[in-house]
Enzyme design. Structure first.
Site, short mmCIF file in Angstrom:
data_model
loop_
_atom_site.label_atom_id
_atom_site.label_comp_id
_atom_site.label_asym_id
_atom_site.label_seq_id
_atom_site.Cartn_x
_atom_site.Cartn_y
_atom_site.Cartn_z
N CYS A 113 0.81 -1.44 0.25
CA CYS A 113 -0.13 0.04 -0.10
C CYS A 113 1.14 0.96 0.60
CB CYS A 113 -0.62 0.01 1.25
SG CYS A 113 -2.24 -0.69 1.58
N GLU A 143 2.03 -3.53 -5.98
CA GLU A 143 1.45 -4.65 -5.81
C GLU A 143 0.38 -4.13 -6.36
OE1 GLU A 143 -1.63 -6.19 -2.64
OE2 GLU A 143 0.74 -7.40 -2.52
#
Length: 543
Positions: A399, A433
């Site tokens: 994140c 990601e």
């Protein structure tokens, strides 16, 4: 069938209805986009409607009053069709030829693959079906055609295909197509195992020339070899984990998590308007303001509670080790296992501004890197990124978030640059990601573009020859994964195929735009100020 409301005064709006709603656009002009009613509540004898604007980001969702609704174009939710019955028995679906064929195929496969008792049969090798490169790109991604020899010096196109890519199944092909849509390009021309590549087919030893200012000054770029691929053992790129470490699972979305539940957050000297749902305790969601300690991120229900907490809170910076400091900017490394409470509070705060990630209370497998700005009162949080201690997919970011008061000031790129500096120290290439948010994708594309153009423009001719560089070398210098390097070159329309070789053309517009962007980029990471020693987490029991 959709019903339209003719008599607005006699119609009651329910959840699921759609109708135009008045809002202000970026130019502060009135517009009436179609919106869906997610919830209805009554406050002081006045009805309020929580609306989601169709085809708009969820962070624009809001509570509106009835006078902003266009009742003349009200659409009621469609009724769910009842499941048809088969042979008069409720609950069973009628068979279709397609289902029958699929069922017979499944039975044939099971009977063909089921081994006999007491014997072990060798597994037959599966044939690999060749799929042309053109089919790898999703329909939404335009693919320019190859230029003629007269147009090749100015046209920007994708590399020409000399060999076809191979996939083990249609599922692999579909996963790679979705990757291209998300902005992560896959290997363009991998060779089949055991086959030698031709010198001009885009393999490991093939050159791609770069023309700067459309002059004969150029650099050569090699396409990545599949043999030393970090994606998979057989040279075929693996798809991202859509159920990865922090990727949200949309199957569990409900009406509650689709709505913002926190009205306002006070963090230090800033008041933040959350964009999305965050699972703070239910009793705090009714408060007009949620108060957070800006140093330990503990949430409190009132200003008096916060003031009392500050007399007892000794923290003036995030817990963990300070691994970088230059000027007023510092980075702290926080272990999700050692500082569990802080990490969970950070995730709760971040979830208010990240919609595509889910919250994990098990923060043990993660490291958190918090960027702060220092003044006389302490180290104030600006943003952060998290990463897995061990990532099998080479993710260097799980994140990433810059808090709204600090956005559009260069801090986002600084966070991204710091994540790649850590990867350089670790001796790895990394990638964020997936999926990226809309703002995250913009930031990463901008960073990748500037970083790669910076390298290409610094290349010097060697003995009068055009400078040469490979994709692998760009990846090693920047720690940006090869797929991201290729996707960025394609996004910038730099790759051309001309007279049997690949050329990267740097036009004056691209060079001028890059120089203007770099002049505005004042915040940079200084590797000399980084004091970081990577750990081998694979040798540790439970981290």
């Amino acid at each position: 069938m959709t019903k339209m409301a003719d008599n607005a005064s006699s119609v009651e709006i329910v959840e699921g209805c759609r109708l135009p709603v008045l809002r202000k656009n970026q130019e502060h002009e009135d517009e009436w986009p179609l919106a869906e009613i997610l919830s209805v509540k009554e406050v002081s004898s006045r009805k309020l409607y929580y609306v989601h604007y169709i085809d708009f980001n969820k962070r624009l969702d809001e509570w509106v009053t009835g006078d902003r609704l266009d009742m003349k174009k009200l659409q009621f939710p469609k009724k769910e069709a009842k499941t048809p019955t088969k042979n008069g028995l409720p609950g069973s679906r009628p068979s279709s030829p397609e289902r029958e064929v699929r069922k017979s195929l499944d039975l044939n496969v099971q009977s063909a693959t089921a081994p006999s008792r007491g014997k072990t049969l060798p597994t037959p090798k599966r044939k690999v079906e060749a799929v042309p490169l053109a089919t790898q790109v999703s329909p939404a991604t335009p693919v320019p055609s190859l230029p003629s020899s007269a147009e090749a010096s100015q046209a920007s196109v994708f590399p020409a295909v000399r060999e076809t890519n191979t996939f083990k199944s249609r599922e692999d092909h579909e996963q790679i197509s979705s990757l291209t849509t998300n902005g992560t390009a896959r290997r363009l021309i991998p060779s089949q195992p055991g086959r030698k590549r031709k010198a001009n087919c885009g393999g490991a030893d093939e050159m791609i020339k770069v023309l700067q200012y459309n002059n004969p000054q150029s650099a050569s770029v090699f396409l990545p070899p599949p043999e030393d691929s970090q994606d998979s053992s057989d040279g075929i790129p693996s798809a991202p984990r859509m159920t990865g470490s922090l990727v949200s699972d949309r199957s569990h979305d409900d009406i509650v998590t689709r709505m913002k539940n926190i009205e306002c957050i006070e963090l230090g000297r800033h008041r933040l308007k959350p964009w999305y749902f965050s699972p703070y305790p239910q009793e705090l969601t009714t408060l007009p303001i949620l108060y957070l300690c800006e140093f330990c991120l503990k949430y409190l229900k009132s200003l008096k509670c916060l003031q009392r907490h500050l007399t007892k809170c000794n923290l003036r910076h995030p817990p963990g080790n300070e691994i970088y400091r230059k000027g007023t900017i510092s980075f702290f490394e926080i272990d999700g296992r050692k500082n569990k409470t802080y990490s969970q509070n950070l995730c709760l705060l971040a979830k208010c501004f990240l919609d595509h990630k889910t919250l994990y209370y098990d923060t043990d497998p993660f490291l958190f890197y918090v960027m702060t700005e220092y003044d006389s009162k302490g180290f104030h949080i600006v943003g952060y990124f998290s990463k897995e201690k061990e990532s099998t997919e080479d993710y260097n970011v799980a994140c990433i978030l810059t808090l709204p008061p600090y956005q559009r000031r260069g801090y986002g790129k600084l966070l991204i640059e710091f994540s790649y500096e850590l990867s350089k120290v670790e001796g790895k290439t990394g990638t964020p990601e997936k999926p990226l948010s809309d703002l995250g994708l913009l930031s990463y594309r901008s960073y990748w573009s500037q970083t790669i153009l910076e390298i290409l423009m610094d290349l010097k001719p060697d003995n009068g020859e055009r400078p040469q560089i490979t994709i692998n070398e760009i990846s090693e210098i920047t720690s940006v994964k090869k797929e991201d390097v290729i996707s960025t070159l394609q996004y910038l329309n730099l790759i051309n195929y001309y007279k049997g070789q690949y050329i990267l053309t740097l036009s004056e517009d691209i060079v001028d735009g890059h120089e203007r962007a770099m002049q505005k980029r004042h915040l940079r990471i200084d590797p000399k100020c980084l004091h970081f020693t990577p750990k081998d987490w694979s040798k540790r029991g439970k981290w």
